[in-house]
Design an enzyme around this catalytic site. Structure first.
Site, PDB file in Angstrom:
ATOM      1  N   TYR A  28       0.853  -1.206   0.000  1.00  0.00           N
ATOM      2  CA  TYR A  28       0.000   0.000   0.000  1.00  0.00           C
ATOM      3  C   TYR A  28       0.883   1.249   0.000  1.00  0.00           C
ATOM      4  CZ  TYR A  28      -3.347  -3.480   1.853  1.00  0.00           C
ATOM      5  OH  TYR A  28      -4.132  -4.590   2.059  1.00  0.00           O
ATOM      6  N   TRP A  34      -8.809   5.871   6.058  1.00  0.00           N
ATOM      7  CA  TRP A  34      -9.051   5.431   7.448  1.00  0.00           C
ATOM      8  C   TRP A  34      -7.757   4.988   8.120  1.00  0.00           C
ATOM      9  CZ3 TRP A  34     -12.239   0.572   9.225  1.00  0.00           C
ATOM     10  CH2 TRP A  34     -11.876  -0.568   8.526  1.00  0.00           C
ATOM     11  N   TYR A  80       1.232  -0.942  -6.983  1.00  0.00           N
ATOM     12  CA  TYR A  80      -0.189  -1.004  -6.617  1.00  0.00           C
ATOM     13  C   TYR A  80      -1.095  -0.872  -7.836  1.00  0.00           C
ATOM     14  CZ  TYR A  80      -4.579  -0.277  -4.195  1.00  0.00           C
ATOM     15  OH  TYR A  80      -5.865  -0.408  -3.748  1.00  0.00           O
ATOM     16  N   GLN A 106     -13.701   6.445   2.347  1.00  0.00           N
ATOM     17  CA  GLN A 106     -13.564   5.399   3.366  1.00  0.00           C
ATOM     18  C   GLN A 106     -14.165   5.925   4.674  1.00  0.00           C
ATOM     19  OE1 GLN A 106      -9.442   4.149   3.522  1.00  0.00           O
ATOM     20  NE2 GLN A 106      -9.970   2.047   3.018  1.00  0.00           N
ATOM     21  N   GLY A 166     -14.054  -0.426   3.866  1.00  0.00           N
ATOM     22  CA  GLY A 166     -12.820  -0.811   4.562  1.00  0.00           C
ATOM     23  C   GLY A 166     -12.735  -2.318   4.744  1.00  0.00           C
ATOM     24  N   ASP A 168     -13.049  -4.907   2.814  1.00  0.00           N
ATOM     25  CA  ASP A 168     -13.108  -5.073   1.364  1.00  0.00           C
ATOM     26  C   ASP A 168     -13.798  -6.321   0.810  1.00  0.00           C
ATOM     27  OD1 ASP A 168     -11.501  -2.879   1.691  1.00  0.00           O
ATOM     28  OD2 ASP A 168      -9.764  -3.695   0.657  1.00  0.00           O
ATOM     29  N   ARG A 200      -5.589 -13.024  -0.026  1.00  0.00           N
ATOM     30  CA  ARG A 200      -6.126 -11.825  -0.694  1.00  0.00           C
ATOM     31  C   ARG A 200      -7.430 -12.143  -1.446  1.00  0.00           C
ATOM     32  NH1 ARG A 200      -4.715  -6.758   0.281  1.00  0.00           N
ATOM     33  NH2 ARG A 200      -5.324  -6.281  -1.837  1.00  0.00           N
ATOM     34  N   TYR A 356      -8.057 -12.177   4.581  1.00  0.00           N
ATOM     35  CA  TYR A 356      -8.353 -10.738   4.585  1.00  0.00           C
ATOM     36  C   TYR A 356      -9.557 -10.435   5.487  1.00  0.00           C
ATOM     37  CZ  TYR A 356      -7.580  -6.304   1.923  1.00  0.00           C
ATOM     38  OH  TYR A 356      -7.292  -5.030   1.508  1.00  0.00           O
ATOM     39  N   TRP A 357     -10.693  -9.999   4.960  1.00  0.00           N
ATOM     40  CA  TRP A 357     -11.828  -9.638   5.829  1.00  0.00           C
ATOM     41  C   TRP A 357     -12.861 -10.765   5.928  1.00  0.00           C
ATOM     42  CZ3 TRP A 357     -11.967  -5.591   9.092  1.00  0.00           C
ATOM     43  CH2 TRP A 357     -11.033  -4.569   8.888  1.00  0.00           C
ATOM     44  N   GLU A 400      -0.674  -7.205   9.142  1.00  0.00           N
ATOM     45  CA  GLU A 400      -1.921  -6.510   8.781  1.00  0.00           C
ATOM     46  C   GLU A 400      -3.145  -7.180   9.432  1.00  0.00           C
ATOM     47  OE1 GLU A 400      -2.428  -6.452   4.551  1.00  0.00           O
ATOM     48  OE2 GLU A 400      -4.187  -5.142   4.599  1.00  0.00           O
TER      49      GLU A 400
HETATM   50  C1  DGY Z   1      -6.624  -2.854  -1.307  1.00  0.00           C
HETATM   51  O1  DGY Z   1      -6.023  -2.540  -2.331  1.00  0.00           O
HETATM   52  O2  DGY Z   1      -6.776  -4.006  -0.932  1.00  0.00           O
HETATM   53  C2  DGY Z   1      -7.159  -1.777  -0.453  1.00  0.00           C
HETATM   54  O3  DGY Z   1      -7.628  -2.252   0.743  1.00  0.00           O
HETATM   55  C3  DGY Z   1      -8.215  -0.997  -1.154  1.00  0.00           C
HETATM   56  O4  DGY Z   1      -8.565   0.041  -0.307  1.00  0.00           O
END
Ligand code: DGY
Length: 433
Positions: A28, A34, A80, A106, A166, A168, A200, A356-357, A400
Site C-alpha cells: 500500500y 481510514w 499497486y 472510506q 474498509g 473489502d 487476498r 483478509y476480511w 496486517e
Molecule cells: C486494497 O487494495 O486491498 C485496499 O484495501 C483498497 O482500499
C-alpha cells in the site's frame, strides 16, 4: 513491552513519507483515509507534529464539495493496482486538482481521531490551535455525507463500493456480487505478487470491484447518479458508527473551542436522526446484532461480522441491545480456542481464518470494540479484547491481520497480509500507553 513499543515507533518512522504514512511499504504505497486516522493516533504518542501533519495532508486532498478520497496517490508507484489512471477521479468537476486520488471514500475517522489526538497531546495549547485551524474541514466532510449520501433522508449514509467499507472482501458482499453481471477484466494484479494469494481477494472479486468503479466513472462520479445506478449501494453499520462517533467528537471539540453554535446544532440534529434510524433499521433482534442494509436491492444483509458490534463504540445501542451484542459476540466469536474478534462469523461456512476480511482479526476493529465495551461497562470482555490484541502482536509482530484460531500459534507462525503494518503499530502504542 518497551521493546515492542520501540519496534512500533520504528515501523511508523520507516513508513513515514513526506507528510503522511504509507500503511505498508510495497503493498500500500499511498495514503489511505481510514488508515491515516488510526496512524495519526499512534504518531501522537511520540510526535505531535507528525500526527498533525498526517491529518493535515489528508485534509489538503479534500475536494471542493467536502468529499475526502479513500486513497491519495501522492507519488507514482508501480507496486499497486488500480492506480490513478484507472480511477480517473478527475472526471468529477469538483475533484481536487492538486492531489490525484480515487473517486470513492472510506470511513469518517477524522472527528474521533482529532479528539483522541488532543487527549494524548502534551502541548494542549498547540493542539487546540491545530484543531481550530482544521475542524471546519472535517465538519464539511460530514456535511458532504449527509447532503449527498443519504437519498432517503434517513440519517444513514450509503457506501457505493465495498472498498468504501474498509472491510473489502467480507462475505457480506457475496450476495450483492451475485446480482451483478461484471465482465472479465484483463489486468495485472500487484498485490498477489507481494502477498500469498490465499490471503487476498480472488481475481473474480476484483472484476466486480473494477466494474463498480467503471459504472461510477460513466457518471463522472456524480453522487445522485451513483445513488440511482450503482449496483452496489449499502448502509453499513461500521461506516455509520464511525460517522456518529465522529459527530460526537466534533460536538465536544466545537464546545471546547467556543462559538460555532450553528454547527453544534446541526451536528446534534444529524446525531439524533442517525441514531434513531440506525436502531430502527440496522438492529436485528433475532440475531442480537447490527446488520448491513442492501439499499439497491432493498433488503437486509442478515450476517454477523465484527462490524455488527462496532455501534458500541459510538454509543448507539441501549442497555438491552448492548447486552444482546455481548451475548452474540461470546456465543459466535468468543470460544476459548479463539482470539477476539474474528472479522466474520466463525460459526458459518463463509468463515475463512486466513483471507483478509473473511475471518482474520484486525487491530483497528479490536481497538474500537475495546473502547466500546469499556464505555458500556463490560470491563472483563474489554480487557480480553485488549489482551488478545497484544498477545497476537507479541507472538507474530505487526502484521496486517491475524488468524483467530489459537491452536495455530505454535512454532514458526506468521501474521497475514502486509508486514510492518502501520495501524497495527500505531494502535498498539495507543492500547499500551
Ligand atoms: C486494497 O487494495 O486491498 C485496499 O484495501 C483498497 O482500499
Amino acid at each position: 513491552m518497551s521493546k515492542m513499543r520501540n519496534k512500533a515507533i520504528e515501523i511508523l518512522k520507516a513508513n513515514w513519507r513526506d507528510g503522511y504514512t504509507v500503511p505498508s511499504k510495497n503493498l500500500y504505497p499511498y495514503q489511505w483515509k481510514w488508515d491515516s486516522g488510526f496512524i495519526a493516533i499512534g504518531l501522537a504518542h511520540f510526535d505531535q507534529k507528525m500526527a498533525e501533519r498526517e491529518v493535515e495532508t489528508l485534509l489538503n486532498a479534500q475536494w471542493i464539495n467536502g468529499f475526502i478520497p479513500h486513497i491519495v496517490f501522492h507519488k507514482v508507484s508501480d507496486t499497486y493496482f488500480p492506480g490513478p489512471n484507472f480511477h480517473r477521479a478527475d472526471l468529477h468537476p469538483l475533484a481536487n486538482k492538486e492531489y490525484p486520488s480515487t473517486g470513492m471514500t472510506q470511513p469518517p475517522v477524522l472527528g474521533f481521531t482529532l479528539e483522541r489526538m488532543h487527549e494524548i497531546a502534551k502541548d494542549k495549547k498547540e493542539s487546540l490551535q491545530f484543531i481550530k485551524n482544521n475542524i471546519d474541514r472535517v465538519y464539511k466532510n460530514h456535511q458532504y455525507f449527509y447532503n449527498n449520501r443519504d437519498p432517503k433522508d434517513e440519517g444513514l449514509v450509503y457506501i457505493y463500493h465495498n472498498w468504501e467499507s474498509g472491510t473489502d472482501n467480507s462475505p457480506l458482499w457475496d450476495p450483492i456480487f451475485e446480482t451483478i453481471d461484471a465482465p472479465v477484466y484483463n489486468f495485472e494484479r500487484r498485490d498477489t505478487s507481494i502477498i500469498d494469494p490465499s490471503e487476498r481477494p480472488t481475481k473474480r472479486e476484483y472484476d466486480y470491484y473494477l466494474h463498480i468503479i467503471d459504472i461510477a466513472k460513466e457518471h463522472n462520479y456524480n453522487d445522485a447518479k451513483i445513488a440511482e445506478f450503482s449496483p452496489f449501494l449499502v448502509q453499513d453499520p461500521l461506516f455509520n458508527s464511525m460517522l456518529i462517533k465522529s459527530n460526537s467528537a466534533l460536538i465536544s471539540l466545537y464546545k471546547m473551542i467556543g462559538g460555532n453554535e450553528d454547527k453544534i446544532e446541526q451536528l446534534e440534529q444529524w446525531q439524533e436522526k442517525s441514531i434513531t434510524s440506525f436502531n430502527r433499521k440496522l438492529y436485528d433482534k433475532d440475531l442480537g446484532a447490527y446488520i448491513h442494509y442492501d439499499l439497491r436491492n432493498d433488503k437486509p444483509i442478515r450476517m454477523v461480522s465484527s462490524s455488527s458490534f462496532s455501534p458500541l463504540y459510538a454509543g448507539i445501542p441501549n442497555k438491552d441491545q448492548a447486552e444482546a451484542l455481548v451475548r452474540t459476540m461470546m456465543d459466535k466469536f468468543g470460544g476459548e480456542d479463539m482470539y477476539l474478534c474474528a472479522s466474520f462469523d466463525p460459526s458459518t461456512d463463509k468463515f475463512n481464518p486466513k483471507k483478509y476480511w473473511r475471518g482474520p482479526v484486525w487491530i483497528n476493529l479490536n481497538w474500537m470494540l475495546y473502547h466500546g465495551l469499556l464505555d458500556y461497562g463490560f470491563n472483563d470482555l474489554a480487557q480480553r479484547v485488549k489482551s488478545d490484541s497484544i498477545e497476537i502482536l507479541e507472538k507474530v509482530g505487526f502484521y496486517e491481520y491475524f488468524d483467530p484460531r489459537k491452536s495455530i500459534y505454535k512454532g514458526d507462525v506468521k501474521g497475514y497480509g502486509g508486514s510492518d503494518f502501520s495501524w497495527s503499530a500505531a494502535l498498539f502504542l495507543d492500547l499500551t500507553e
